[in-house]
Write a protein that holds these residues in place. Sequence first.
Motif, PDB file in Angstrom:
ATOM      1  N   PHE A  27      29.115 -33.844 -15.055  1.00 38.73           N
ATOM      2  CA  PHE A  27      28.924 -33.963 -13.617  1.00 38.73           C
ATOM      3  C   PHE A  27      28.937 -35.429 -13.198  1.00 38.73           C
ATOM      4  CE2 PHE A  27      27.433 -32.903  -9.466  1.00 38.73           C
ATOM      5  CZ  PHE A  27      26.476 -33.836  -9.120  1.00 38.73           C
TER       6      PHE A  27
ATOM      7  N   PHE B 278      27.119 -28.899 -18.707  1.00 41.08           N
ATOM      8  CA  PHE B 278      27.917 -28.108 -19.632  1.00 41.08           C
ATOM      9  C   PHE B 278      27.495 -28.339 -21.079  1.00 41.08           C
ATOM     10  CE2 PHE B 278      31.514 -26.219 -17.285  1.00 41.08           C
ATOM     11  CZ  PHE B 278      31.255 -26.724 -16.024  1.00 41.08           C
ATOM     12  N   GLY B 279      27.626 -27.274 -21.861  1.00 35.72           N
ATOM     13  CA  GLY B 279      27.464 -27.380 -23.300  1.00 35.72           C
ATOM     14  C   GLY B 279      28.716 -27.978 -23.921  1.00 35.72           C
TER      15      GLY B 279
ATOM     16  N   PHE C 127      32.911 -22.544 -22.396  1.00 36.67           N
ATOM     17  CA  PHE C 127      31.814 -23.445 -22.082  1.00 36.67           C
ATOM     18  C   PHE C 127      30.678 -22.677 -21.427  1.00 36.67           C
ATOM     19  CE2 PHE C 127      33.357 -27.598 -23.045  1.00 36.67           C
ATOM     20  CZ  PHE C 127      34.726 -27.586 -22.824  1.00 36.67           C
TER      21      PHE C 127
ATOM     22  N   PRO D 174      33.033 -30.972 -19.646  1.00 33.33           N
ATOM     23  CA  PRO D 174      32.915 -31.542 -18.296  1.00 33.33           C
ATOM     24  C   PRO D 174      31.532 -32.146 -18.083  1.00 33.33           C
ATOM     25  CG  PRO D 174      33.898 -29.360 -18.221  1.00 33.33           C
ATOM     26  CD  PRO D 174      33.382 -29.547 -19.611  1.00 33.33           C
TER      27      PRO D 174
ATOM     28  N   ILE E  51      35.421 -19.673 -13.984  1.00 35.64           N
ATOM     29  CA  ILE E  51      34.110 -19.043 -14.123  1.00 35.64           C
ATOM     30  C   ILE E  51      34.287 -17.602 -14.571  1.00 35.64           C
ATOM     31  CG2 ILE E  51      34.085 -18.457 -11.657  1.00 35.64           C
ATOM     32  CD1 ILE E  51      30.943 -19.327 -13.609  1.00 35.64           C
TER      33      ILE E  51
ATOM     34  N   GLN F 276      32.038 -30.870  -5.768  1.00 42.63           N
ATOM     35  CA  GLN F 276      31.513 -31.594  -6.902  1.00 42.63           C
ATOM     36  C   GLN F 276      32.679 -32.159  -7.703  1.00 42.63           C
ATOM     37  OE1 GLN F 276      28.675 -29.220  -9.185  1.00 42.63           O
ATOM     38  NE2 GLN F 276      27.839 -28.318  -7.328  1.00 42.63           N
TER      39      GLN F 276
ATOM     40  N   TYR G 211      32.143 -20.231 -18.749  1.00 44.48           N
ATOM     41  CA  TYR G 211      33.473 -20.598 -18.285  1.00 44.48           C
ATOM     42  C   TYR G 211      34.457 -20.435 -19.431  1.00 44.48           C
ATOM     43  CZ  TYR G 211      31.639 -22.966 -14.117  1.00 44.48           C
ATOM     44  OH  TYR G 211      31.041 -23.262 -12.922  1.00 44.48           O
TER      45      TYR G 211
ATOM     46  N   ALA H 254      24.338 -29.458  -9.370  1.00 43.62           N
ATOM     47  CA  ALA H 254      25.102 -29.976 -10.502  1.00 43.62           C
ATOM     48  C   ALA H 254      24.977 -29.063 -11.708  1.00 43.62           C
ATOM     49  CB  ALA H 254      24.593 -31.364 -10.874  1.00 43.62           C
ATOM     50  N   GLN H 255      26.103 -28.835 -12.369  1.00 43.40           N
ATOM     51  CA  GLN H 255      26.091 -27.993 -13.560  1.00 43.40           C
ATOM     52  C   GLN H 255      26.203 -28.872 -14.800  1.00 43.40           C
ATOM     53  OE1 GLN H 255      28.839 -24.691 -13.348  1.00 43.40           O
ATOM     54  NE2 GLN H 255      28.149 -24.122 -11.294  1.00 43.40           N
TER      55      GLN H 255
ATOM     56  N   TYR I 242      25.825 -20.177 -16.796  1.00 46.47           N
ATOM     57  CA  TYR I 242      27.205 -19.776 -16.535  1.00 46.47           C
ATOM     58  C   TYR I 242      28.001 -19.713 -17.844  1.00 46.47           C
ATOM     59  CZ  TYR I 242      25.797 -22.021 -12.091  1.00 46.47           C
ATOM     60  OH  TYR I 242      25.117 -22.418 -10.956  1.00 46.47           O
TER      61      TYR I 242
ATOM     62  N   GLN J 275      38.104 -22.145 -20.639  1.00 46.73           N
ATOM     63  CA  GLN J 275      39.086 -23.193 -20.385  1.00 46.73           C
ATOM     64  C   GLN J 275      40.308 -22.928 -21.249  1.00 46.73           C
ATOM     65  OE1 GLN J 275      38.245 -27.445 -21.364  1.00 46.73           O
ATOM     66  NE2 GLN J 275      39.020 -27.871 -19.307  1.00 46.73           N
TER      67      GLN J 275
ATOM     68  N   TYR K 282      33.742 -33.683 -11.619  1.00 47.18           N
ATOM     69  CA  TYR K 282      33.398 -33.721 -13.031  1.00 47.18           C
ATOM     70  C   TYR K 282      34.453 -34.521 -13.789  1.00 47.18           C
ATOM     71  CZ  TYR K 282      30.051 -29.966 -12.129  1.00 47.18           C
ATOM     72  OH  TYR K 282      28.994 -29.224 -11.642  1.00 47.18           O
TER      73      TYR K 282
ATOM     74  N   LYS L 278      43.844 -26.586 -19.696  1.00 45.60           N
ATOM     75  CA  LYS L 278      42.584 -27.180 -19.237  1.00 45.60           C
ATOM     76  C   LYS L 278      42.037 -26.529 -17.968  1.00 45.60           C
ATOM     77  CE  LYS L 278      43.368 -31.748 -21.204  1.00 45.60           C
ATOM     78  NZ  LYS L 278      43.540 -33.170 -20.941  1.00 45.60           N
ATOM     79  N   PHE L 279      42.607 -25.399 -17.562  1.00 47.07           N
ATOM     80  CA  PHE L 279      42.100 -24.752 -16.363  1.00 47.07           C
ATOM     81  C   PHE L 279      40.747 -24.113 -16.656  1.00 47.07           C
ATOM     82  CE2 PHE L 279      42.096 -23.200 -12.251  1.00 47.07           C
ATOM     83  CZ  PHE L 279      41.897 -21.841 -12.208  1.00 47.07           C
ATOM     84  N   LEU L 280      39.745 -24.457 -15.844  1.00 47.70           N
ATOM     85  CA  LEU L 280      38.379 -23.965 -16.017  1.00 47.70           C
ATOM     86  C   LEU L 280      38.129 -22.806 -15.069  1.00 47.70           C
ATOM     87  CD1 LEU L 280      36.050 -27.083 -16.176  1.00 47.70           C
ATOM     88  CD2 LEU L 280      35.911 -25.113 -17.685  1.00 47.70           C
TER      89      LEU L 280
END
Lengths: 112, 111
Positions: B45, A103-104, A90, B43, A45, B33, A35, A100-101, A33, A37, B35, A41-43
């Motif tokens: 998990f 994140f980098g 991200f 983020p 996709i 979920q 994303y 579960a994702q 994925y 941000q 985070y 801080k709004f994430l």
Amino acid sequence: DTAVSQTPKYLVTQMGNDKSIKCEQNLGHDTMYWYKQDSKKFLKIMFSYNNKELIINETVPNRFSPKSPDKAHLNLHINSLELGDSAVYFCASSKPPGLAQYFGPGTRLTVL
Amino acid sequence: GQQVMQIPQYQHVQEGEDFTTYCNSSTTLSNIQWYKQRPGGHPVFLIQLVKSGEVKKQKRLTFQFGEAKKNSSLHITATQTTDVGTYFCAGGESNTGKLIFGQGTTLQVKP
């Protein structure tokens, strides 16, 4: 040993330039994925690939083009950068979609 | 489109106090979920809830998924300074795995 890695970590560039961000995961996940941000801080996709196939393509400007050469890599190319593109981007991955994702560390893009 | 609303946006507590963040979706979710994002970090998990009415605990953290699968909460008992960060809920779509993130609740803990 980093599970999801992104390069570069910081990217400062001028308006109108073209830039790429690279992402790699060594978790053996099928889905990756991108994303965005924003400063609040709004994430949100942007894109998702499952086994190199595009499965999520949100309403982002077509200046943004993802590319997945293989399951472990998902790159993001941005043409004609604009001030509003400044954000943290991200990359994330998950085994199948929906679990579960991971994140980098993020790429902080600043457009001047 | 589907929206996930999260409140409060910010919460300042004294160390040792409890903290709760709430999440509401405009549509029924396949899963929720949670985070955590530390300042300057990415983020991470925490947990996934799938069943209606599900409650899960992780040490001082308690997660709930509503009966209608449209709302969720995260409760932290006796906060510590290590709990500082932004907590996001994310509602899952069943077919694509797409996550719709809430706006996040940023927790500050005063020692």
